[in-house]
Write an enzyme that holds these catalytic residues in place. Structure first.
Site, PDB file in Angstrom:
ATOM      1  CG  ASP A  56      13.480  50.469  27.272  1.00  0.00           C
ATOM      2  OD1 ASP A  56      12.508  49.712  27.487  1.00  0.00           O
ATOM      3  OD2 ASP A  56      14.657  50.068  27.243  1.00  0.00           O
ATOM      4  CE1 TYR A  61      19.321  47.340  30.057  1.00  0.00           C
ATOM      5  CE2 TYR A  61      17.682  49.074  30.030  1.00  0.00           C
ATOM      6  CZ  TYR A  61      18.281  47.992  29.431  1.00  0.00           C
ATOM      7  OH  TYR A  61      17.842  47.563  28.205  1.00  0.00           O
ATOM      8  CE  LYS A  87      14.379  46.420  27.622  1.00  0.00           C
ATOM      9  NZ  LYS A  87      14.714  47.719  28.239  1.00  0.00           N
ATOM     10  N   GLY A 240      20.139  50.719  20.258  1.00  0.00           N
ATOM     11  CA  GLY A 240      21.490  50.615  19.706  1.00  0.00           C
ATOM     12  C   GLY A 240      21.579  50.983  18.245  1.00  0.00           C
ATOM     13  CG  ASN A 243      25.213  48.565  14.458  1.00  0.00           C
ATOM     14  OD1 ASN A 243      24.863  49.102  13.416  1.00  0.00           O
ATOM     15  ND2 ASN A 243      24.654  47.446  14.883  1.00  0.00           N
ATOM     16  CB  SER A 244      28.310  48.991  20.307  1.00  0.00           C
ATOM     17  OG  SER A 244      27.451  47.943  20.659  1.00  0.00           O
ATOM     18  N   GLY A 245      28.269  52.309  18.913  1.00  0.00           N
ATOM     19  CA  GLY A 245      29.056  53.530  18.863  1.00  0.00           C
ATOM     20  C   GLY A 245      29.659  53.876  17.522  1.00  0.00           C
ATOM     21  CB  ILE A 246      31.247  51.850  14.835  1.00  0.00           C
ATOM     22  CG1 ILE A 246      32.311  52.169  13.772  1.00  0.00           C
ATOM     23  CG2 ILE A 246      30.082  51.051  14.257  1.00  0.00           C
ATOM     24  CD1 ILE A 246      33.075  50.963  13.289  1.00  0.00           C
ATOM     25  CB  ALA A 248      27.715  57.792  17.360  1.00  0.00           C
TER      26      ALA A 248
END
Length: 342
Positions: A56, A61, A87, A240, A243-246, A248
């Site tokens: 994607d 980007y 997109k 995501g 959730n932007s990293g938390i 992981a």
């Protein structure tokens, strides 16, 4: 071990086969830090070698850079072996240096500015420009991008842009491309399920790429949006998933949630979820990857990957086995919506 796949065929046109792990290519647009062309290619190669067959991208980007980096990578790949989405909704235009979009977000990228255009002509021009940057013979899925409050700053402006998309016939352009068989499916790449639901109620959409709103941390999309998708055969791609990293990294100092430093209440909730994962011998990141895929509308999860090691981590998460007892324990502790399919 290969990656699991899911077949989607809402329209009866043969459909598309997604690998459960897809590749979200925003990081290849030098998101938050610059990487070399060689590092970008090595990451893509690692994804392909690991079995990833859904990619994607978007004009936004790297202000075109993500699409142009995909170009040489995809050129030698058999076209029927992968699914490709991009997109529409922004035109990426040359500009003076002081007007460049995304200073502090996109690094070492072309000198361009974004211009929102959700009209018929804007959609068609954006689609043509993506074809030129990607160099492929076919794009499978076209998502209208960022009609949400998060991107436009207020519900009023979001509603105005949605009105432009339908009233300015941008939606008609996407339907026309699908009806002609130029693309296989249309959808929305959106940060809020409420906006996805508005689109689904006003138009005939096939897929939604929903970023960060049906995750191990957030399940309010079960209220009305995901049941609507099930009823209509609409597929969901979760972007995501961490959730932007938390989800992981865990609730470490400096952890990010929803593109910003995580507030304490989120840190505490993630700590509690991770403790349950530990009790069941499961890595938090593995649970976070697999959670959305248990919902029957889902076809893929697309975490980003900016390096070979991150891609290796995504592949490891995709191949992990999660015991059913983990989900039950999370529900019993009130850390997961009781309605979430497990």
């Amino acid at each position: 071990m290969g990656l699991k796949t899911r077949h989607w065929d809402r329209l009866g046109n043969g459909g598309l086969t997604f690998t459960e792990l897809g590749f979200g290519t925003a990081p290849l647009g030098n998101l938050y830090r610059a990487i070399t062309d060689e590092d970008a290619r090595a990451t893509l190669d690692a994804a392909w070698d690991g079995g990833v067959r859904y990619f994607d991208t978007a004009p936004l980007y790297g202000l075109g850079l993500s699409e142009t980096r995909l170009n040489p990578f995809l050129r030698g790949k058999p076209r029927d072996e992968y699914v490709l989405s991009t997109k529409v909704g922004r035109l990426i235009q040359p500009c003076e240096a002081e007007h460049r979009t995304g200073e502090g977000k996109w690094f070492d990228v072309p000198q361009r500015r974004e211009h929102y255009d959700y009209t018929y002509d804007g959609i068609m021009r954006s689609f043509e420009h993506s074809f030129s940057r990607l160099g492929v013979d076919r794009i499978d899925i076209l998502y209208v991008h960022d009609l949400c409050v998060f991107s436009h700053g207020s519900k009023e402006i979001s509603d105005m842009r949605i009105g432009e998309f339908f009233g300015g016939r941008g939606y008609d352009a996407m339907v026309s491309l699908r009806d002609q068989g130029v693309i296989r499916a249309i959808g929305g790449g959106i940060n809020e399920w409420e906006v996805c639901q508005t689109l689904a109620e006003r138009g005939d959409f096939d897929l939604f790429l929903l970023a960060g709103r049906y995750t191990l941390l957030e399940q309010t999309a079960l209220d009305s949006f995901l049941p609507l998708c099930e009823a209509r055969g609409i597929g969901i791609v979760t972007g995501g998933p961490y959730n932007s990293g938390i989800l992981a990294t865990g609730a470490k100092p400096g952890a990010y949630y929803n593109y910003d430093p995580a507030p304490q209440e989120i840190m505490d909730r993630v700590d509690a979820i991770e403790a349950v994962c530990r009790d069941h011998g499961v890595r938090l990141v593995d649970a976070a990857f697999h959670f959305p895929l248990m919902h029957p509308a889902h076809v893929a999860v697309i975490p980003g990957g900016q390096g070979v090691s991150e891609m290796a981590g995504n592949l490891e998460a995709a191949r992990a086995e999660i015991p059913g007892a983990l989900w039950q324990a999370l529900k019993e502790k009130g850390l997961m919506d009781e309605r979430a399919p497990v």
